[in-house]
Design an enzyme around this catalytic site. Structure first.
Site, PDB file in Angstrom:
ATOM      1  N   GLU A 149      -6.539  -2.912   0.391  1.00  0.00           N
ATOM      2  CA  GLU A 149      -7.032  -1.542   0.267  1.00  0.00           C
ATOM      3  C   GLU A 149      -7.167  -1.135  -1.192  1.00  0.00           C
ATOM      4  OE1 GLU A 149      -6.481   2.899   2.168  1.00  0.00           O
ATOM      5  OE2 GLU A 149      -4.812   1.484   2.309  1.00  0.00           O
ATOM      6  N   GLU A 155      -2.148   6.279  -7.136  1.00  0.00           N
ATOM      7  CA  GLU A 155      -1.315   5.592  -6.152  1.00  0.00           C
ATOM      8  C   GLU A 155      -1.146   4.105  -6.435  1.00  0.00           C
ATOM      9  OE1 GLU A 155      -1.909   6.762  -2.011  1.00  0.00           O
ATOM     10  OE2 GLU A 155      -3.286   8.319  -2.708  1.00  0.00           O
ATOM     11  N   PHE A 184     -11.588   8.489   0.980  1.00  0.00           N
ATOM     12  CA  PHE A 184     -10.771   9.421   0.189  1.00  0.00           C
ATOM     13  C   PHE A 184     -10.569   8.883  -1.225  1.00  0.00           C
ATOM     14  CE2 PHE A 184      -6.532  10.498  -1.452  1.00  0.00           C
ATOM     15  CZ  PHE A 184      -6.671  11.865  -1.590  1.00  0.00           C
ATOM     16  N   HIS A 208     -11.722   2.710   5.933  1.00  0.00           N
ATOM     17  CA  HIS A 208     -11.021   3.948   6.250  1.00  0.00           C
ATOM     18  C   HIS A 208     -11.898   5.137   5.902  1.00  0.00           C
ATOM     19  CE1 HIS A 208      -6.394   3.091   6.521  1.00  0.00           C
ATOM     20  NE2 HIS A 208      -7.069   2.656   7.569  1.00  0.00           N
ATOM     21  N   GLU A 243      -8.318   8.354   8.598  1.00  0.00           N
ATOM     22  CA  GLU A 243      -6.927   8.488   8.169  1.00  0.00           C
ATOM     23  C   GLU A 243      -6.697   9.899   7.594  1.00  0.00           C
ATOM     24  OE1 GLU A 243      -3.780   5.712   5.686  1.00  0.00           O
ATOM     25  OE2 GLU A 243      -5.672   6.252   4.743  1.00  0.00           O
TER      26      GLU A 243
END
Length: 289
Positions: A149, A155, A184, A208, A243
């Site tokens: 991912e 992050e 996102f 996602h 998500e």
């Protein structure tokens, strides 16, 4: 395409009875439920069989997601942690196989959330490539694909763009290691959503979806038509899992940094209805066949 949702949309804590959400998403019109991997290696034989039967009975495909803990970092500078991580994943893969799960995605190349105080991108990248190569060999025995991912800069420091995702996967060089994109995170990092998807191309193994505000698709400003056109151009026909995170409170809210009630006081029935409408919207905007 098969369209899904992550179970934690409804949860404030990561622990959950996944069977409840299998039944729920089947009623709401989804094909897939994505579950969390963390508890699975500790599941009893009965728990595994019950979840598998529930998914089969409801016609729901299961996929798995994981934000690895510090001790499950396959790219750690500590060799003991790297070995601990490999051993843990091997136990996980055995359970995934019993559940007929053939895809796990997330920051599997590192851990989440990262402590950037010790970040050394070139060295972390190198160890992560080596770690994922080993991990992929273990997963391949069970016909499991690993989704790398691509996360935003707040992050993770290793994979932030589709370009980096492709470079990483190509360096690993295993056919069961795929690029995983998330709208996102793409909204933060990519110049062009469409160009990022096209760059991933045939290496895109999981996708996602979610709005820039972490709401369900259709309640924000993500360019869905552009995304749908790009998915069509690369002939993507895999899993598309939304998500969303809209509820404050608990460990989920703290980890995802939900500091306001994005749901605006929605009860479970309202959340269900929003999800039902979102999967209809997603099918309309992204399906190309």
């Amino acid at each position: 395409m098969k369209h899904g949702i992550y179970y934690a949309y409804w949860e404030e804590e990561w622990a959950a009875d996944y069977r409840r959400y299998v039944e729920k998403v089947a009623r709401l019109g989804f094909d897939v439920l994505e579950i969390g991997s963390a508890p699975l290696p500790e599941y009893s034989r009965q728990e595994i069989q019950e979840l598998k039967k529930c998914a089969d009975d409801n016609g729901i495909m299961l996929t798995a997601g994981y934000g690895p803990t510090y001790n499950h970092n396959v790219g750690s500078s500590d060799s003991k942690i790297r070995e601990e991580a490999q051993d843990w994943y091997k136990r996980l893969f055995e359970v995934l196989a019993e559940l007929d799960i053939h895809l796990i995605g997330g920051a599997l190349y590192s851990y989440w959330p990262v402590d950037f105080a010790d970040a050394d991108k070139p060295e972390d990248w190198k160890r992560s490539v080596e770690g994922i190569r080993r991990l992929a060999a273990s997963a391949k025995q069970y016909d499991i694909n690993l989704g790398m991912e691509v996360l935003n800069r707040f992050e993770s420091h290793i994979l932030n763009t589709a370009e980096e995702g492709v470079q990483f996967v190509e360096e690993v060089g295993m056919d069961n290691v795929k690029v995983m994109l998330d709208t996102f995170h793409m909204n933060i990092e990519e110049v062009s959503m469409g160009a990022a998807i096209r760059r991933a191309g045939k290496l895109l193994g999981h996708f996602h979806t979610g709005e820039c505000n972490r709401m369900v698709p259709g309640k924000g400003r993500i360019p869905w038509r552009e995304i749908g056109d790009a998915l069509r151009d690369i002939e993507y026909d895999g899993t598309v899992v939304m998500e969303p995170f809209v509820r404050m409170g608990g460990q989920v809210g703290a980890d995802i940094k939900v500091w306001r009630d994005i749901s605006r006081g929605a009860d479970e029935a309202r959340l269900d209805e929003d999800a039902r409408r979102a999967v209809e919207f997603q099918r309309y905007m992204l399906e190309w066949k």
